[in-house]
Design a protein around this motif. Structure first.
Motif, PDB file in Angstrom:
ATOM      1  N   PHE A 182       0.841  -1.193   0.000  1.00 30.61           N
ATOM      2  CA  PHE A 182       0.000   0.000   0.000  1.00 30.61           C
ATOM      3  C   PHE A 182       0.880   1.248   0.000  1.00 30.61           C
ATOM      4  N   HIS A 183       1.651   1.456   1.056  1.00 30.68           N
ATOM      5  CA  HIS A 183       2.607   2.565   1.125  1.00 30.68           C
ATOM      6  C   HIS A 183       3.975   2.028   1.529  1.00 30.68           C
ATOM      7  N   LEU A 184       5.002   2.834   1.278  1.00 28.21           N
ATOM      8  CA  LEU A 184       6.375   2.405   1.538  1.00 28.21           C
ATOM      9  C   LEU A 184       7.030   3.235   2.630  1.00 28.21           C
ATOM     10  N   ARG A 185       7.939   2.585   3.381  1.00 27.84           N
ATOM     11  CA  ARG A 185       8.714   3.218   4.446  1.00 27.84           C
ATOM     12  C   ARG A 185      10.190   2.918   4.218  1.00 27.84           C
ATOM     13  N   ARG A 186      11.030   3.891   4.552  1.00 32.09           N
ATOM     14  CA  ARG A 186      12.470   3.762   4.363  1.00 32.09           C
ATOM     15  C   ARG A 186      13.170   3.774   5.712  1.00 32.09           C
ATOM     16  N   CYS A 187      13.985   2.759   5.991  1.00 32.61           N
ATOM     17  CA  CYS A 187      14.760   2.719   7.222  1.00 32.61           C
ATOM     18  C   CYS A 187      15.773   3.861   7.178  1.00 32.61           C
ATOM     19  N   ALA A 188      15.762   4.699   8.206  1.00 31.08           N
ATOM     20  CA  ALA A 188      16.656   5.857   8.254  1.00 31.08           C
ATOM     21  C   ALA A 188      18.083   5.457   8.606  1.00 31.08           C
ATOM     22  N   GLN A 189      18.288   4.219   9.021  1.00 26.20           N
ATOM     23  CA  GLN A 189      19.626   3.767   9.395  1.00 26.20           C
ATOM     24  C   GLN A 189      20.336   3.050   8.251  1.00 26.20           C
ATOM     25  N   CYS A 190      19.625   2.174   7.527  1.00 23.53           N
ATOM     26  CA  CYS A 190      20.299   1.379   6.488  1.00 23.53           C
ATOM     27  C   CYS A 190      19.708   1.558   5.092  1.00 23.53           C
ATOM     28  N   GLY A 191      18.575   2.240   4.962  1.00 20.66           N
ATOM     29  CA  GLY A 191      17.973   2.472   3.649  1.00 20.66           C
ATOM     30  C   GLY A 191      17.004   1.405   3.185  1.00 20.66           C
ATOM     31  N   HIS A 192      16.774   0.371   3.997  1.00 16.45           N
ATOM     32  CA  HIS A 192      15.835  -0.696   3.615  1.00 16.45           C
ATOM     33  C   HIS A 192      14.465  -0.106   3.298  1.00 16.45           C
ATOM     34  N   ILE A 193      13.899  -0.498   2.175  1.00 12.41           N
ATOM     35  CA  ILE A 193      12.544  -0.084   1.806  1.00 12.41           C
ATOM     36  C   ILE A 193      11.607  -1.236   2.129  1.00 12.41           C
ATOM     37  N   GLY A 194      10.611  -0.954   2.962  1.00 11.29           N
ATOM     38  CA  GLY A 194       9.629  -1.959   3.345  1.00 11.29           C
ATOM     39  C   GLY A 194       8.227  -1.392   3.244  1.00 11.29           C
ATOM     40  N   CYS A 195       7.248  -2.284   3.220  1.00  9.24           N
ATOM     41  CA  CYS A 195       5.854  -1.849   3.112  1.00  9.24           C
ATOM     42  C   CYS A 195       5.301  -1.490   4.491  1.00  9.24           C
ATOM     43  N   CYS A 196       4.313  -0.609   4.503  1.00  6.54           N
ATOM     44  CA  CYS A 196       3.742  -0.058   5.732  1.00  6.54           C
ATOM     45  C   CYS A 196       2.869  -1.066   6.468  1.00  6.54           C
ATOM     46  N   ASP A 197       2.413  -0.685   7.647  1.00 10.75           N
ATOM     47  CA  ASP A 197       1.582  -1.565   8.462  1.00 10.75           C
ATOM     48  C   ASP A 197       0.184  -1.775   7.904  1.00 10.75           C
ATOM     49  N   SER A 198      -0.266  -0.954   6.980  1.00 11.43           N
ATOM     50  CA  SER A 198      -1.548  -1.193   6.317  1.00 11.43           C
ATOM     51  C   SER A 198      -1.409  -2.230   5.210  1.00 11.43           C
ATOM     52  N   SER A 199      -0.198  -2.448   4.741  1.00 12.96           N
ATOM     53  CA  SER A 199       0.075  -3.431   3.688  1.00 12.96           C
ATOM     54  C   SER A 199      -0.094  -4.843   4.232  1.00 12.96           C
ATOM     55  N   PRO A 200      -0.403  -5.801   3.350  1.00 12.17           N
ATOM     56  CA  PRO A 200      -0.620  -7.168   3.824  1.00 12.17           C
ATOM     57  C   PRO A 200       0.564  -7.766   4.591  1.00 12.17           C
ATOM     58  N   ALA A 201       1.798  -7.498   4.171  1.00 19.83           N
ATOM     59  CA  ALA A 201       2.953  -8.170   4.768  1.00 19.83           C
ATOM     60  C   ALA A 201       3.679  -7.361   5.846  1.00 19.83           C
ATOM     61  N   GLN A 202       3.485  -6.072   5.919  1.00 21.02           N
ATOM     62  CA  GLN A 202       4.055  -5.222   6.971  1.00 21.02           C
ATOM     63  C   GLN A 202       5.566  -5.418   7.132  1.00 21.02           C
ATOM     64  N   HIS A 203       6.297  -5.334   6.019  1.00 22.36           N
ATOM     65  CA  HIS A 203       7.733  -5.599   6.037  1.00 22.36           C
ATOM     66  C   HIS A 203       8.567  -4.521   6.719  1.00 22.36           C
ATOM     67  N   ALA A 204       8.123  -3.271   6.757  1.00 20.97           N
ATOM     68  CA  ALA A 204       8.895  -2.229   7.448  1.00 20.97           C
ATOM     69  C   ALA A 204       8.960  -2.534   8.950  1.00 20.97           C
ATOM     70  N   THR A 205       7.844  -2.911   9.534  1.00 24.12           N
ATOM     71  CA  THR A 205       7.825  -3.279  10.952  1.00 24.12           C
ATOM     72  C   THR A 205       8.651  -4.539  11.190  1.00 24.12           C
ATOM     73  N   ALA A 206       8.562  -5.507  10.289  1.00 24.66           N
ATOM     74  CA  ALA A 206       9.358  -6.733  10.422  1.00 24.66           C
ATOM     75  C   ALA A 206      10.856  -6.404  10.379  1.00 24.66           C
ATOM     76  N   HIS A 207      11.235  -5.440   9.544  1.00 21.86           N
ATOM     77  CA  HIS A 207      12.640  -5.027   9.476  1.00 21.86           C
ATOM     78  C   HIS A 207      13.087  -4.445  10.816  1.00 21.86           C
ATOM     79  N   TRP A 208      12.275  -3.583  11.395  1.00 34.13           N
ATOM     80  CA  TRP A 208      12.590  -3.021  12.718  1.00 34.13           C
ATOM     81  C   TRP A 208      12.762  -4.132  13.752  1.00 34.13           C
ATOM     82  N   LYS A 209      11.828  -5.072  13.775  1.00 32.10           N
ATOM     83  CA  LYS A 209      11.882  -6.149  14.764  1.00 32.10           C
ATOM     84  C   LYS A 209      13.104  -7.041  14.588  1.00 32.10           C
ATOM     85  N   SER A 210      13.536  -7.246  13.352  1.00 30.86           N
ATOM     86  CA  SER A 210      14.677  -8.139  13.117  1.00 30.86           C
ATOM     87  C   SER A 210      16.030  -7.435  13.232  1.00 30.86           C
TER      88      SER A 210
END
Length: 117
Positions: free
Chosen positions: A29-57
């Motif tokens: 749905f929307h994209l988020r960029r990690c301010a530390q490493c540049g990883h692009i992940g999908c937002c929490d409204s997206s089905p997979a919520q990869h930005a939050t998963a990146h933070w957790k990992s």
């Protein structure tokens, strides 16, 4: 905000879309960029919520919106929203011709029902 640990203004974005969704053939749905490493992940409204998963990992708590015209940052550790922050390495958002939700050709017709609310 530039003095906050966890921001590397020189870290380039990992691409123009969610890294994991692109690898798996998914959509976002929307994209988020990690301010530390540049990883692009999908937002929490997206089905997979990869930005939050990146933070957790990784423990990288700060993200910036990767949507055109948006400059805000979010801190997962503190649930704090910042209206703006340091300028990160370009590009600051996904290409203007990339649809939202995206990417083109992978978004299901019933995408609104698949969003997390």
């Amino acid at each position: 905000m530039s003095d906050i640990e966890g921001i590397d203004p020189g870290a380039a974005p990992t691409g123009t879309g969610c890294v994991e969704c692109d690898e798996l053939g998914g959509w976002w749905f929307h994209l988020r960029r990690c301010a530390q490493c540049g990883h692009i992940g999908c937002c929490d409204s997206s089905p997979a919520q990869h930005a939050t998963a990146h933070w957790k990992s990784t423990g990288h708590p700060l993200v910036q919106s990767f949507e055109p015209g948006e400059e805000w940052f979010w801190n997962y550790d503190t649930d704090a929203l910042y209206d703006s922050g340091p300028e990160l390495t370009a590009p600051r958002d996904h290409p203007a011709d990339q649809p939202v939700p995206g990417p083109a050709g992978r978004v299901p017709e019933d995408w609104t029902r698949r969003l997390h609310r």
